[in-house]
Design a protein around this motif. Structure first.
Motif, PDB file in Angstrom:
ATOM      1  N   GLY A 129       1.007  -1.002   0.117  1.00  0.00           N
ATOM      2  CA  GLY A 129       0.041   0.235   0.009  1.00  0.00           C
ATOM      3  C   GLY A 129       0.763   1.126   0.099  1.00  0.00           C
ATOM      4  N   PRO A 130       0.340   2.399   0.219  1.00  0.00           N
ATOM      5  CA  PRO A 130       1.169   3.777   0.263  1.00  0.00           C
ATOM      6  C   PRO A 130       1.735   3.847   1.535  1.00  0.00           C
ATOM      7  CG  PRO A 130      -1.261   3.888   0.718  1.00  0.00           C
ATOM      8  CD  PRO A 130      -1.265   2.388   0.345  1.00  0.00           C
ATOM      9  N   PRO A 131       2.658   4.661   1.665  1.00  0.00           N
ATOM     10  CA  PRO A 131       3.631   4.827   2.763  1.00  0.00           C
ATOM     11  C   PRO A 131       2.673   5.127   3.871  1.00  0.00           C
ATOM     12  CG  PRO A 131       4.484   6.007   0.831  1.00  0.00           C
ATOM     13  CD  PRO A 131       3.338   5.465   0.328  1.00  0.00           C
ATOM     14  N   ALA A 132       3.113   4.972   5.238  1.00  0.00           N
ATOM     15  CA  ALA A 132       2.409   5.067   6.461  1.00  0.00           C
ATOM     16  C   ALA A 132       2.287   6.615   6.365  1.00  0.00           C
ATOM     17  CB  ALA A 132       3.036   4.430   7.501  1.00  0.00           C
ATOM     18  N   SER A 133       1.200   7.087   7.352  1.00  0.00           N
ATOM     19  CA  SER A 133       1.123   8.234   7.684  1.00  0.00           C
ATOM     20  C   SER A 133       2.181   8.846   8.539  1.00  0.00           C
ATOM     21  CB  SER A 133      -0.103   8.618   8.285  1.00  0.00           C
ATOM     22  OG  SER A 133      -0.341   7.898   9.498  1.00  0.00           O
ATOM     23  N   PRO A 134       2.441  10.070   8.467  1.00  0.00           N
ATOM     24  CA  PRO A 134       3.603  10.638   9.553  1.00  0.00           C
ATOM     25  C   PRO A 134       3.269  10.170  10.912  1.00  0.00           C
ATOM     26  CG  PRO A 134       2.933  12.187   8.108  1.00  0.00           C
ATOM     27  CD  PRO A 134       2.057  11.170   7.817  1.00  0.00           C
ATOM     28  N   ARG A 135       2.008  10.132  11.641  1.00  0.00           N
ATOM     29  CA  ARG A 135       1.667   9.855  12.662  1.00  0.00           C
ATOM     30  C   ARG A 135       2.120   8.239  13.036  1.00  0.00           C
ATOM     31  NH1 ARG A 135      -2.126   7.006  15.117  1.00  0.00           N
ATOM     32  NH2 ARG A 135      -3.396   6.665  12.995  1.00  0.00           N
ATOM     33  N   VAL A 136       1.508   7.301  12.143  1.00  0.00           N
ATOM     34  CA  VAL A 136       2.282   6.072  12.228  1.00  0.00           C
ATOM     35  C   VAL A 136       3.542   6.002  12.210  1.00  0.00           C
ATOM     36  CG1 VAL A 136       1.958   3.754  11.213  1.00  0.00           C
ATOM     37  CG2 VAL A 136       0.087   5.133  11.206  1.00  0.00           C
ATOM     38  N   ARG A 137       4.286   6.527  11.464  1.00  0.00           N
ATOM     39  CA  ARG A 137       5.794   6.233  11.459  1.00  0.00           C
ATOM     40  C   ARG A 137       6.492   6.724  12.623  1.00  0.00           C
ATOM     41  NH1 ARG A 137       5.061   8.529   5.934  1.00  0.00           N
ATOM     42  NH2 ARG A 137       6.069  10.423   6.746  1.00  0.00           N
ATOM     43  N   GLU A 138       5.738   7.886  13.145  1.00  0.00           N
ATOM     44  CA  GLU A 138       6.348   8.616  14.184  1.00  0.00           C
ATOM     45  C   GLU A 138       6.461   7.284  15.409  1.00  0.00           C
ATOM     46  OE1 GLU A 138       5.994  12.209  17.283  1.00  0.00           O
ATOM     47  OE2 GLU A 138       4.638  12.179  15.681  1.00  0.00           O
ATOM     48  N   ALA A 193      -3.816 -12.488   9.433  1.00  0.00           N
ATOM     49  CA  ALA A 193      -4.047 -13.781   9.845  1.00  0.00           C
ATOM     50  C   ALA A 193      -5.446 -14.146  10.416  1.00  0.00           C
ATOM     51  CB  ALA A 193      -3.049 -13.724  11.223  1.00  0.00           C
ATOM     52  N   ARG A 194      -5.446 -15.496  10.494  1.00  0.00           N
ATOM     53  CA  ARG A 194      -6.829 -15.924  11.270  1.00  0.00           C
ATOM     54  C   ARG A 194      -6.392 -16.305  12.589  1.00  0.00           C
ATOM     55  NH1 ARG A 194      -8.505 -21.074  12.495  1.00  0.00           N
ATOM     56  NH2 ARG A 194     -10.764 -21.334  12.847  1.00  0.00           N
ATOM     57  N   ASP A 195      -7.094 -15.461  13.780  1.00  0.00           N
ATOM     58  CA  ASP A 195      -6.840 -15.705  15.146  1.00  0.00           C
ATOM     59  C   ASP A 195      -7.520 -17.154  15.258  1.00  0.00           C
ATOM     60  OD1 ASP A 195      -7.266 -15.868  17.749  1.00  0.00           O
ATOM     61  OD2 ASP A 195      -6.589 -13.896  18.009  1.00  0.00           O
ATOM     62  N   VAL A 196      -6.651 -18.172  15.879  1.00  0.00           N
ATOM     63  CA  VAL A 196      -7.103 -19.599  16.109  1.00  0.00           C
ATOM     64  C   VAL A 196      -7.958 -19.616  17.184  1.00  0.00           C
ATOM     65  CG1 VAL A 196      -6.474 -21.905  16.563  1.00  0.00           C
ATOM     66  CG2 VAL A 196      -5.166 -20.636  14.984  1.00  0.00           C
ATOM     67  N   ASP A 197      -7.782 -18.947  18.106  1.00  0.00           N
ATOM     68  CA  ASP A 197      -8.715 -18.846  19.336  1.00  0.00           C
ATOM     69  C   ASP A 197      -9.998 -18.246  19.022  1.00  0.00           C
ATOM     70  OD1 ASP A 197      -6.903 -20.624  20.974  1.00  0.00           O
ATOM     71  OD2 ASP A 197      -5.766 -18.891  21.081  1.00  0.00           O
ATOM     72  N   LYS A 198      -9.992 -17.120  18.621  1.00  0.00           N
ATOM     73  CA  LYS A 198     -11.433 -16.296  18.323  1.00  0.00           C
ATOM     74  C   LYS A 198     -11.908 -16.646  16.873  1.00  0.00           C
ATOM     75  CE  LYS A 198      -9.585 -12.201  20.382  1.00  0.00           C
ATOM     76  NZ  LYS A 198     -10.332 -12.051  21.636  1.00  0.00           N
ATOM     77  N   GLY A 199     -11.279 -17.531  16.141  1.00  0.00           N
ATOM     78  CA  GLY A 199     -11.983 -18.179  14.647  1.00  0.00           C
ATOM     79  C   GLY A 199     -12.134 -16.811  13.884  1.00  0.00           C
ATOM     80  N   GLU A 200     -11.505 -15.623  13.849  1.00  0.00           N
ATOM     81  CA  GLU A 200     -11.952 -14.639  13.114  1.00  0.00           C
ATOM     82  C   GLU A 200     -10.540 -13.978  12.579  1.00  0.00           C
ATOM     83  OE1 GLU A 200     -13.520 -11.977  15.889  1.00  0.00           O
ATOM     84  OE2 GLU A 200     -15.503 -12.765  16.003  1.00  0.00           O
ATOM     85  N   PRO A 201     -10.655 -13.253  11.542  1.00  0.00           N
ATOM     86  CA  PRO A 201      -9.346 -12.660  10.834  1.00  0.00           C
ATOM     87  C   PRO A 201      -9.242 -11.587  11.813  1.00  0.00           C
ATOM     88  CG  PRO A 201     -11.362 -12.065   9.499  1.00  0.00           C
ATOM     89  CD  PRO A 201     -12.025 -13.156  10.651  1.00  0.00           C
ATOM     90  N   ARG A 202      -7.748 -11.179  11.603  1.00  0.00           N
ATOM     91  CA  ARG A 202      -6.948 -10.243  12.507  1.00  0.00           C
ATOM     92  C   ARG A 202      -5.852  -9.747  11.641  1.00  0.00           C
ATOM     93  NH1 ARG A 202     -11.196 -10.331  14.650  1.00  0.00           N
ATOM     94  NH2 ARG A 202     -11.930 -10.113  16.888  1.00  0.00           N
ATOM     95  N   THR A 203      -5.620  -8.288  12.062  1.00  0.00           N
ATOM     96  CA  THR A 203      -4.278  -7.901  11.425  1.00  0.00           C
ATOM     97  C   THR A 203      -3.453  -7.430  12.624  1.00  0.00           C
ATOM     98  OG1 THR A 203      -5.494  -6.947   9.412  1.00  0.00           O
ATOM     99  CG2 THR A 203      -3.419  -6.145   9.907  1.00  0.00           C
ATOM    100  N   PHE A 204      -2.036  -7.861  12.499  1.00  0.00           N
ATOM    101  CA  PHE A 204      -1.232  -7.282  13.574  1.00  0.00           C
ATOM    102  C   PHE A 204      -0.048  -6.467  12.998  1.00  0.00           C
ATOM    103  CE2 PHE A 204      -3.314 -11.500  14.453  1.00  0.00           C
ATOM    104  CZ  PHE A 204      -4.044 -11.196  15.840  1.00  0.00           C
ATOM    105  N   ARG A 205       0.235  -5.606  13.763  1.00  0.00           N
ATOM    106  CA  ARG A 205       1.471  -4.828  13.332  1.00  0.00           C
ATOM    107  C   ARG A 205       2.993  -5.492  13.887  1.00  0.00           C
ATOM    108  NH1 ARG A 205       1.735   1.544  14.500  1.00  0.00           N
ATOM    109  NH2 ARG A 205       3.463   1.197  15.725  1.00  0.00           N
TER     110      ARG A 205
END
Length: 243
Positions: A129-138, A193-205
């Protein structure tokens, strides 16, 4: 089908036979002969040794003896080079970024069909995707060095990954996941990822992950649809195979 995918399919077809015709290639790929002529011209410009008659219905073939074809790279090694070349395009002031793109096109075209298909499948799970925002990069840090090594093994081998995680609210949890994809928002990387215990998709930094470990008892088949559903902005994020 994106043009990049069609070009890889075209190379696969040419590699699998001594010779063929433009009309036959057009029929197999579901496009016009004119499109095939344009694709063949592009592949030649990128260094592919394609010979034959250029006229309507002319015969074409992919000659042997390509130099880089003798370099035995794994799909993971080529994917890492491809990702580096793709990320270099996001930095408009980076020297040789155009050369990286054209060089990768030649390398990809030299792969045997089976390896090309494996690489294409894996790269569809990597989204840039596009570069992270300045807030995220900071607030971004570096992922643990051991995470990168373990993620590669889990991602390519369909093996579960366990880790401690600190979310944006500062809450600490332990997670067991199936790492189906990788999102890149330079310089920040996310595990889809798919969280195995919750059975739901999740995104982790990745920089919020600690104490990663492989979970060999968890085996999974990669699901590109799960990755696509997690894209934060479908118009701005593209798979690694996209043009």
């Amino acid at each position: 089908m994106s043009r990049a995918d069609r070009l890889m399919d075209l190379v696969d077809l040419l590699r699998g036979r001594e010779g063929t015709s433009v009309d036959a290639l057009a029929a197999e790929l579901g496009v016009t002969a004119r499109t095939i002529h344009r694709d063949l011209a592009l592949l030649r410009d990128r260094g592919m040794p394609i010979t034959g008659e250029p006229g309507p219905g002319g015969g074409v073939r992919l000659e042997g003896g390509r130099g880089v074809a003798a370099v035995h790279l794994s799909a993971e090694e080529v994917a890492s080079l491809w990702l580096s070349a793709r990320l270099s395009r996001l930095a408009s002031d980076l020297p040789w970024s155009d050369g990286a793109r054209s060089g990768m096109a030649k390398l990809l075209g030299s792969l045997p069909p089976a390896k090309a298909r494996a690489l294409r499948t894996m790269c569809r799970r990597v989204v840039v995707g596009p570069p992270a925002s300045p807030r995220v990069r900071e607030g971004a840090g570096a992922p643990p060095p051991e995470l990168l090594r373990l993620f590669e093994r889990a991602f390519t081998g369909g093996i579960g990954l366990g880790f401690a995680y600190i979310d944006r609210e500062g809450r600490a949890t332990n997670r067991r996941v199936e790492p189906h994809g990788l999102l890149v928002e330079p310089p920040v990387w996310y595990v889809v990822a798919r969280d195995v215990d919750k059975g739901e998709p999740r995104t982790f930094r990745m920089d919020r992950i600690a104490r990663p470990r492989l979970l060999n008892e968890i085996q999974f088949r990669p699901d590109p649809a799960l990755v696509d559903a997690q894209l934060p902005d479908r118009e701005r994020w593209r798979p690694l195979t996209a043009t």
